[in-house]
Motif scaffolding. Structure first.
Motif, PDB file in Angstrom:
ATOM      1  N   CYS A  12      22.915  -6.657 -11.855  1.00 59.69           N
ATOM      2  CA  CYS A  12      23.353  -7.425 -10.697  1.00 59.69           C
ATOM      3  C   CYS A  12      24.554  -6.747 -10.056  1.00 59.69           C
ATOM      4  N   ALA A 238      22.441   1.383  -5.239  1.00 57.79           N
ATOM      5  CA  ALA A 238      23.055   0.235  -4.567  1.00 57.79           C
ATOM      6  C   ALA A 238      23.951   0.673  -3.418  1.00 57.79           C
ATOM      7  N   SER A 244      19.480  -3.663  -5.721  1.00 63.72           N
ATOM      8  CA  SER A 244      19.771  -3.635  -7.146  1.00 63.72           C
ATOM      9  C   SER A 244      18.597  -2.995  -7.881  1.00 63.72           C
ATOM     10  N   SER A 264      13.406   0.479  -9.278  1.00 62.53           N
ATOM     11  CA  SER A 264      13.937  -0.140  -8.064  1.00 62.53           C
ATOM     12  C   SER A 264      12.921  -0.033  -6.937  1.00 62.53           C
TER      13      SER A 264
END
Length: 305
Positions: A12, A238, A244, A264
């Motif tokens: 996160c 990111a 994320s 991702s």
């Protein structure tokens, strides 16, 4: 090869990108490119579209269709600028309301400059071959729209609607707009001949394919990255894309040693930049880039500004 061992909780990270913070240098660059796109589009209309007597769809096609109707049936020459601005009134409202004010202001600038230049520039004839006019006109139209979109604006009309649908549904909606434009071309076929309508469909199809090739914001790419620096790679992804990632623990099937895999999903438009940055972060990383057909769930997509 790697086999999945277990999956960590998705990493996160707060999105470090701020879509509302745009440097003055970037604004000037966008303004220049949008001006360039407006000139290209106006020249394309005068050189290719009108000489082929085609209707490219969208606000441009509808404007040209109305002009032709007034001239053919009422012998009245109506300004391209006036009609185009009236047609774009509702799409511009959608832009201000749902897409972004700065984005819409740049788009209005694009619409006005293109319209005025279309009225002012003289007609230029380079060939009588309609097929050549349609093919190259479609390519140039797709390039002009792509430059405009990549610079933070749109050429107006159905582009506003397609972006609005794409933002709401998270899909590439330009093919939907292609279907909508068929209605305009059907009317043109009834009034001015089906050969013109069919050439117009070819024009719009080529333009849409060029747009898909150059502007890929609403297409997704999946990354599988085998790396010994998973946290650094996650940070890199990111920073560049705002997305994320998930870190997977795996085992190499040959050496039977632990490996980390970063998973991702990002925009295809950003994939080359992300891959380059990942290889800079970890030169030994193994990167697998795959085209993604559909994504369900929370997928961050930066808004137009």
């Amino acid at each position: 090869m790697l086999t999945k061992k277990n999956q960590n909780t998705s990493t996160c990270l707060k999105n470090p990108k701020n879509g509302n913070t745009i440097s003055l240098k970037l604004r000037i660059r966008n303004f220049i490119f949008i001006s360039f796109a407006a000139v290209i589009m106006a020249l394309n209309i005068k050189i290719f579209v009108r000489n082929a007597n085609t209707f490219p769809g969208g606000a441009t096609g509808l404007t040209l269709l109305i002009q032709q109707i007034f001239w053919r049936f009422f012998n009245i020459k109506v300004s391209y600028t006036i009609i185009n601005l009236l047609i774009n009134a509702i799409p511009v409202y959608i832009g201000f309301r749902y897409i972004g004010k700065h984005f819409t202001i740049l788009s209005v600038y694009m619409i006005i400059v293109t319209s005025v230049l279309t009225d002012l520039l003289p007609a230029i004839k380079i060939t009588d071959d309609i097929l050549l006019l349609v093919v190259f006109g479609g390519i140039i139209n797709g390039v002009a729209i792509s430059i405009c979109l990549l610079s933070g604006a749109t050429s107006g009309g159905t582009d506003f609607i397609s972006i609005f649908i794409s933002e709401r549904k998270g899909i590439d909606s330009f093919n939907i707009i292609l279907g909508f434009n068929t209605v305009i071309l059907t009317i043109a076929g009834f009034l001015f001949g089906w050969d013109k309508a069919m050439y117009s469909i070819v024009f719009q199809f080529i333009s849409t394919q060029v747009l898909h090739l150059l502007y890929r914001k609403y297409q997704e790419t999946t990354l599988f990255i085998v790396t010994n620096k998973p946290r650094e790679v996650v940070e890199t992804i990111a920073t560049i894309s705002g997305h994320s990632s998930t870190i997977l623990e795996g085992e190499g099937s040959y050496e039977h040693c632990e490996r980390n895999v970063v998973y991702s999903v990002i925009s295809s438009q950003e994939s080359s930049h992300v891959v380059k940055a990942v290889k800079t972060t970890d030169p030994k990383a193994f990167v697998n880039v795959m085209r993604t057909q559909q994504v369900q769930g929370r997928f961050y997509r930066p808004k137009e500004y």
